[in-house]
Design an enzyme around this catalytic site. Structure first.
Site, PDB file in Angstrom:
ATOM      1  N   ARG A 107     -20.828   3.249 -21.698  1.00 41.92           N
ATOM      2  CA  ARG A 107     -20.475   1.818 -21.817  1.00 41.92           C
ATOM      3  C   ARG A 107     -19.384   1.661 -22.874  1.00 41.92           C
ATOM      4  O   ARG A 107     -18.442   0.886 -22.721  1.00 41.92           O
ATOM      5  CB  ARG A 107     -21.713   0.976 -22.182  1.00 41.92           C
ATOM      6  CG  ARG A 107     -21.350  -0.444 -22.554  1.00 41.92           C
ATOM      7  CD  ARG A 107     -22.480  -1.465 -22.529  1.00 41.92           C
ATOM      8  NE  ARG A 107     -23.784  -0.954 -22.859  1.00 41.92           N
ATOM      9  CZ  ARG A 107     -24.227  -0.726 -24.115  1.00 41.92           C
ATOM     10  NH1 ARG A 107     -23.444  -0.951 -25.158  1.00 41.92           N
ATOM     11  NH2 ARG A 107     -25.436  -0.264 -24.317  1.00 41.92           N
ATOM     12  N   TYR A 125      -6.760 -20.962 -11.406  1.00 39.24           N
ATOM     13  CA  TYR A 125      -7.727 -20.462 -10.431  1.00 39.24           C
ATOM     14  C   TYR A 125      -9.046 -21.228 -10.626  1.00 39.24           C
ATOM     15  O   TYR A 125      -9.494 -21.411 -11.774  1.00 39.24           O
ATOM     16  CB  TYR A 125      -7.920 -18.957 -10.672  1.00 39.24           C
ATOM     17  CG  TYR A 125      -9.082 -18.359  -9.928  1.00 39.24           C
ATOM     18  CD1 TYR A 125      -9.156 -18.428  -8.545  1.00 39.24           C
ATOM     19  CD2 TYR A 125     -10.113 -17.721 -10.611  1.00 39.24           C
ATOM     20  CE1 TYR A 125     -10.231 -17.877  -7.862  1.00 39.24           C
ATOM     21  CE2 TYR A 125     -11.188 -17.166  -9.939  1.00 39.24           C
ATOM     22  CZ  TYR A 125     -11.244 -17.262  -8.561  1.00 39.24           C
ATOM     23  OH  TYR A 125     -12.308 -16.728  -7.902  1.00 39.24           O
ATOM     24  N   ASP A 138      -2.743 -15.589 -17.759  1.00 42.65           N
ATOM     25  CA  ASP A 138      -3.263 -14.900 -16.576  1.00 42.65           C
ATOM     26  C   ASP A 138      -2.052 -14.463 -15.754  1.00 42.65           C
ATOM     27  O   ASP A 138      -1.350 -15.282 -15.167  1.00 42.65           O
ATOM     28  CB  ASP A 138      -4.164 -15.864 -15.790  1.00 42.65           C
ATOM     29  CG  ASP A 138      -4.798 -15.192 -14.577  1.00 42.65           C
ATOM     30  OD1 ASP A 138      -4.241 -14.186 -14.079  1.00 42.65           O
ATOM     31  OD2 ASP A 138      -5.846 -15.678 -14.116  1.00 42.65           O
TER      32      ASP A 138
HETATM   33  C1  LIG Z   1      -5.242 -15.931 -10.746  1.00 43.69           C
HETATM   34  C2  LIG Z   1      -6.631 -15.404 -10.775  1.00 43.69           C
HETATM   35  N1  LIG Z   1      -7.198 -15.139 -11.962  1.00 43.69           N
HETATM   36  C3  LIG Z   1      -8.454 -14.652 -12.058  1.00 43.69           C
HETATM   37  C4  LIG Z   1      -9.216 -14.420 -10.928  1.00 43.69           C
HETATM   38  C5  LIG Z   1     -10.612 -13.885 -11.068  1.00 43.69           C
HETATM   39  O1  LIG Z   1     -10.639 -12.530 -10.791  1.00 43.69           O
HETATM   40  P1  LIG Z   1     -11.903 -11.742 -10.143  1.00 43.69           P
HETATM   41  O2  LIG Z   1     -12.102 -12.306  -8.767  1.00 43.69           O
HETATM   42  O3  LIG Z   1     -11.473 -10.319 -10.157  1.00 43.69           O
HETATM   43  O4  LIG Z   1     -13.071 -12.017 -11.014  1.00 43.69           O
HETATM   44  C6  LIG Z   1      -8.655 -14.667  -9.673  1.00 43.69           C
HETATM   45  C7  LIG Z   1      -9.455 -14.415  -8.455  1.00 43.69           C
HETATM   46  O5  LIG Z   1      -9.095 -14.808  -7.371  1.00 43.69           O
HETATM   47  C8  LIG Z   1      -7.336 -15.174  -9.599  1.00 43.69           C
HETATM   48  O6  LIG Z   1      -6.755 -15.457  -8.424  1.00 43.69           O
END
Ligand SMILES: Cc1ncc(COP(=O)(O)O)c(C=O)c1O
Length: 380
Positions: free
Chosen positions: A46, A99, A171
């Site tokens: 881990r 998202y 992001d």
């Molecule tokens: C822009 C964006 N950020 C974060 C995520 C979350 O990622 P995960 O589905 O791998 O948890 C997504 C998932 O669709 C996404 O499109």
């Protein structure tokens, strides 16, 4: 080294025990210790695993950070970032157009720990300045936003936030470090759903955070181990393998994305199209400055739910599915799929209408994709 060289080699020395060219999948939970306190740097998986470490080091180089930490999903990576930056009594600013799962995490979980969130239009930097409070500890942005592809000026948000001692988290899932490197533009932390372009083959779920500051890196390493939402060795290996072809895939996605966007913008049934590569997109000039490609995410509005349903029910080569960033083209309906957790009135304000369709353009022959879309347009 150049980006393509780093994508293949960074963090990946030939395996010290065998010389294997490819980093092996170290499928082990623990490591034998030579004596009390004497070991090879690995005690328990881990805490540290060589396959995961190779991916983390590779991504730290590609995103120009000091360290990276890989998690079981993009959401797990975002959760760890909130644990790093936010505590009871703090305030955070988030783009109003992220998202849906990010909004859900902040609104339904983190908020209940006594953190207040403001959701603002981050493509207007002044709005962010006005929303800042003395206790604002995080600004979270997702340029281009999901799904309407609005662009936020990373450099300007970083300047404004840093004057308030506030961290900026980007992001970067949609662009990948091949097209956009937020840390170079002033951001403090980059987060990815590796599920998307980094892995690129729609066969793994994962996430990674890359940090610019050593003190944040040390704290996130602690959180990764203490909270434990780590990426598995096999998934780490899949993502490492995916990243080796990231530059060629992103070029192919970009070319197909532009071709499909141009095709869609000529269709009379399309009421609105969102793609930053088109000159009439409001963020086009900024996109050209902070990204070196426009990617392959496009949203377009067909006007009504019935039309969107008929369209999505007709396409064959484009698969109706959530997610994005794989080599195959995926098509989705944000209002009922990825953004179902966003309240209806907020969706309406953001342009996430019932007629909106999102397409993640893959790297198939673009003529085949356009022929598939053409058949669907005949149904509406
Ligand atoms: C822009 C964006 N950020 C974060 C995520 C979350 O990622 P995960 O589905 O791998 O948890 C997504 C998932 O669709 C996404 O499109």
């Amino acid at each position: 080294m150049g980006f393509k060289t780093d994508a293949i080699h960074a963090g990946q020395e030939p395996d010290p025990s065998t010389g294997a060219v490819t980093t092996p999948i170290y499928q082990t939970s623990t490591y034998v210790q030579e004596g009390l306190g004497k070991h090879k740097g690995y005690e328990y998986a881990r805490t540290k695993n060589p396959t995961r470490l190779a991916l983390e080091q590779n991504m730290a180089v590609l995103e120009r950070g000091v360290a990276g930490y890989a998690f079981a999903s993009g959401m797990a990576a975002e959760t760890a970032i909130t644990q790093l930056l936010l505590k009871q009594g703090d305030h955070a600013i988030c783009s109003d157009n992220v998202y849906g799962g990010t909004f859900r995490l902040f609104d339904k979980i983190v908020r209940h720990y006594g953190v207040e969130f403001s959701y603002v239009t981050t493509s207007d930097s002044e709005t962010v300045r006005k929303a800042l409070r003395p206790n604002t500890r995080m600004v979270f942005i997702e340029p281009p936003t999901n799904p309407v592809m609005a662009i936020t000026d990373i450099r300007s948000i970083a300047e404004i936030a840093h004057a308030n001692d506030t961290r900026v988290v980007v992001d970067n899932t949609f662009m990948s470090p091949y097209f956009q490197r937020p840390l170079e533009l002033g951001a403090d932390i980059v987060v990815h759903s590796t599920t998307k372009y980094l892995n690129g083959h729609s066969d793994s779920v994962g996430g990674i955070a890359v940090l610019k500051h050593k003190e944040d890196a040390e704290k996130l390493a602690f959180i990764q181990n203490a909270a434990g939402a780590i990426l598995s060795p096999f998934d780490s290996w899949l993502v490492l393998r995916g990243i080796k072809t990231l530059p060629v895939r992103m070029e192919a996605h970009n070319a197909n994305g532009m071709a499909v966007a141009k095709y869609l913008s000529g269709k009379k049934q399309v009421q609105k199209i969102y793609y930053p590569g088109l000159p009439d997109h409001p963020g086009h000039d900024l996109a050209k400055k902070q990204m070196s490609g426009f990617g392959a995410m496009i949203a377009f509005d067909l006007g009504t739910l019935d039309k969107a349903k008929a369209f999505l029910g007709t396409v064959k080569l484009c698969s109706l599915a959530e997610s994005l960033g794989g080599v195959e083209t995926l098509i989705s309906h944000p209002a009922t799929m990825t953004h179902a957790s966003v309240p209806a009135e907020q969706r309406a304000r953001l342009g996430i209408t019932d007629g909106l369709v999102r397409i993640s353009v893959g790297i198939e022959d673009v003529e085949d994709l356009i022929a598939d879309l053409e058949e669907a347009f005949k149904k509406i």
